[in-house]
Enzyme design. Sequence first.
Site, PDB file in Angstrom:
ATOM      1  N   LYS A 248      -6.969  -2.913   5.051  1.00 14.20           N
ATOM      2  CA  LYS A 248      -6.466  -3.995   5.884  1.00 14.20           C
ATOM      3  C   LYS A 248      -6.604  -3.682   7.377  1.00 14.20           C
ATOM      4  O   LYS A 248      -6.655  -4.564   8.199  1.00 14.20           O
ATOM      5  CB  LYS A 248      -5.022  -4.291   5.512  1.00 14.20           C
ATOM      6  CG  LYS A 248      -4.972  -4.978   4.145  1.00 14.20           C
ATOM      7  CD  LYS A 248      -3.615  -5.471   3.735  1.00 14.20           C
ATOM      8  CE  LYS A 248      -3.798  -6.374   2.507  1.00 14.20           C
ATOM      9  NZ  LYS A 248      -2.581  -6.663   1.786  1.00 14.20           N
TER      10      LYS A 248
HETATM   11  N1  GLU Z   1      -0.740  -8.451  -4.428  1.00 15.71           N
HETATM   12  C1  GLU Z   1      -1.552  -7.365  -4.886  1.00 15.71           C
HETATM   13  C2  GLU Z   1      -2.484  -6.922  -3.777  1.00 15.71           C
HETATM   14  O1  GLU Z   1      -2.727  -7.689  -2.847  1.00 15.71           O
HETATM   15  C3  GLU Z   1      -2.384  -7.732  -6.089  1.00 15.71           C
HETATM   16  C4  GLU Z   1      -1.555  -7.791  -7.297  1.00 15.71           C
HETATM   17  C5  GLU Z   1      -2.301  -8.059  -8.576  1.00 15.71           C
HETATM   18  O2  GLU Z   1      -3.412  -8.612  -8.551  1.00 15.71           O
HETATM   19  O3  GLU Z   1      -1.750  -7.705  -9.611  1.00 15.71           O
HETATM   20  O4  GLU Z   1      -2.962  -5.815  -3.826  1.00 15.71           O
END
Ligand code: GLU
Length: 331
Positions: A248
């Site tokens: 990020k």
């Molecule tokens: N929110 C998680 C992420 O951005 C992904 C969760 C998932 O796909 O299980 O890494």
Amino acid sequence: MRSSLPVGRLAPSPTGDLHLGHARSFLLAWWSLRSRGGRVVLRIEDLDTARTLPGAVDRILADLEWLGLDWDEGPLLQSTDPGPAQRALRQLLDSGRAYACTCSRREIESIQSAPHASDGTLRYPGTCRGRWASVEEAERATGRPAGIRFLVPPGPVTWTDALLGPRSLDVSEDAGDFLLARRDGVLGYQLAVVVDDARVGINEVLRGDDLDPSTARQVLLQDALGLPHPTWVHVPLVLDEAGRRLAKRDAARSLVSLREAGADPERIVHWAASSAGVPTRGPLPARSVLPLFPTARLTRRPTRLGAADLASLFPGTPPAFRSFEEPASPP
Ligand code: GLU
């Protein structure tokens, strides 16, 4: 009864902006579902509100639309409806599958030299296992709020990944009894993801393979809560020219900065499709990949995205990606 229609989700966390690695996983998830007439749910994983970046949800929605993705349900914000996950937590406590833990992070660090789970989280050595009769007793005795941990059974967890094949991980050796809710009350990712996937009928989870080790924890929770297992598909991450996975913090590869700098989303689609072995001839809208997607040849190799590839996402430069179908040009 479980629907035979594929139902999957895009589940971004608004802790930062999306980058090209997310774009690739989300396009693949969307193509996999939509090419079979499936449904797409958009879920924003914002339970840890302290880590949510201002404006990130709006930027994520704009990025997904810019890529040409749509969804049938959502955006569902995890933070606005934690009730089902809280009820699942209570169920696990009542059935003796979870217990109160009053350890602070520093205490856990000081008991062990440095064992970390395969995803980098700290392994819990089980200090509070069997120590407290209830959450209330733990909090009364220590004067601190308690977190809640899952009581992990010993032995390997096994499952099959549609891309990675048969998988096995001993969670008791790897992460140990992992957190379901932190001491500040924030529900853990593993519990929330399992409960929120089940409540909207998710039966296919296609995501980046950084989450492959989490799958073992999610399988254990699904079994403990009597929830079905989805089909798991973990796709390799995107690496930069130095072989580092995109993160990020890498602003040059963030979708918002590419969008603002005039990159062509159809070139991103072409890159993502080519990297999955879909024979596309040049830039194209996400929807145009659907009839071709059944010929995709996903591999377990990570995808490289170097500086030249990045430059070729802008109009006026020749698209640099070869489809897997085309022979390499002579040197
Ligand atoms: N929110 C998680 C992420 O951005 C992904 C969760 C998932 O796909 O299980 O890494």
